[in-house]
Enzyme design. Structure first.
Site, PDB file in Angstrom:
ATOM      1  N   ASP A 220      27.770  89.439   9.234  1.00  0.00           N
ATOM      2  CA  ASP A 220      27.177  88.237   8.627  1.00  0.00           C
ATOM      3  C   ASP A 220      26.262  88.620   7.459  1.00  0.00           C
ATOM      4  O   ASP A 220      25.282  89.345   7.636  1.00  0.00           O
ATOM      5  CB  ASP A 220      26.343  87.480   9.673  1.00  0.00           C
ATOM      6  CG  ASP A 220      27.180  87.030  10.862  1.00  0.00           C
ATOM      7  OD1 ASP A 220      28.244  86.449  10.625  1.00  0.00           O
ATOM      8  OD2 ASP A 220      26.759  87.257  12.012  1.00  0.00           O
TER       9      ASP A 220
ATOM     10  N   ASP B  34      27.712  95.809   8.800  1.00  0.00           N
ATOM     11  CA  ASP B  34      27.298  94.580   9.457  1.00  0.00           C
ATOM     12  C   ASP B  34      28.300  93.512   9.005  1.00  0.00           C
ATOM     13  O   ASP B  34      29.069  93.733   8.052  1.00  0.00           O
ATOM     14  CB  ASP B  34      25.870  94.240   8.991  1.00  0.00           C
ATOM     15  CG  ASP B  34      25.396  92.919   9.542  1.00  0.00           C
ATOM     16  OD1 ASP B  34      25.622  92.663  10.734  1.00  0.00           O
ATOM     17  OD2 ASP B  34      24.811  92.128   8.773  1.00  0.00           O
TER      18      ASP B  34
END
Ligand code: BG6
Ligand code: MG
Length: 218
Positions: A14, A12
């Protein structure tokens, strides 16, 4: 710990590779104040991994405030403008401690590196961080119809890297992201707090002291 065979790591963005999750929160907080809703950090955990449009739908639900389609679009644009203001000076120093070492060690072991982020700003951020070339496959908010916890983006990443889903390891800071990857029997590594990421196979605070051998047998 996973057994090594043919492995892909799916990151991922953020809150995993860089701390932009904090900027998402701050931008939503400003917009929520205008809407008349007090967005707490605790409630913000439920916005992590969720796409832009679904975030405002959740906010309307929590606040019991119904906005018109026009107002929704105005607030979404405003949130994105505020967020883009926060990230405009982002650069390679903003990659989280230990991430680069970890990815480079993985590449040396022929592990494929992919990214799946719900953010439509993901590619721009990877360019600013100067790490876009490390990824074989990049899936972002523009490539999926269904946001996390739907597994769609994880499945696309597995297909494009030609990896069985059970041989994918997912690094996520959101409960919904972990939930999506779990649906495909991917091995899930939570980055953050064990209290929030209680659905992950294993949880670490960050990459600073994390070694590949802590995750897979190599
Ligand atoms: C995710 C964040 O990575 O991207 C969410 O965790 C955010 O909080 C989502 O809402 C969408 O981001 P963007 O940049 O497309 O508004
Ligand atoms: Mg995240």
């Amino acid at each position: 710990m996973k057994k090594s065979s043919f492995i892909t790591f799916i990151f991922d963005l953020d809150g995993v590779i860089t701390e932009t999750s904090e900027y998402h929160y701050k931008a939503w907080k400003i917009v929520c104040d205008k809407i008349g809703y007090n967005l707490t950090r605790k409630k913000n955990e439920e916005l992590k991994g969720v796409n832009r449009k679904q975030c405002i739908e959740l906010i309307m639900q929590w606040s019991n405030i119904q906005l018109s389609e026009n107002e929704i679009n105005i607030y979404l644009e405003e949130k994105n403008n505020i967020y883009n203001g926060f990230i405009k000076n982002l650069n390679q120093n903003d990659v989280c401690e230990g991430v680069l070492n970890f990815i480079n060690e993985a590449l040396k072991k022929n592990i494929k590196i992919a990214l799946y982020s719900a953010s439509r700003n993901a590619k721009k951020i990877l360019c600013q961080l100067n790490i876009i070339d490390l990824f074989t496959v990049i899936i972002d908010g523009n490539n999926v119809s269904n946001s996390k916890p739907d597994p769609e983006g994880f499945k696309i990443a597995a297909d494009l890297t030609k990896t069985n889903t059970e041989n994918c390891v997912v690094f996520e800071d959101s409960f919904y992201g972990i939930e999506g990857a779990n649906k495909l029997n991917m091995y899930t590594v939570g980055i953050g707090s064990k209290d929030v990421l209680n659905n992950a196979n294993v949880v670490y605070k960050g990459f600073e002291n994390l070694k590949i051998k802590d995750i897979i047998n190599v």
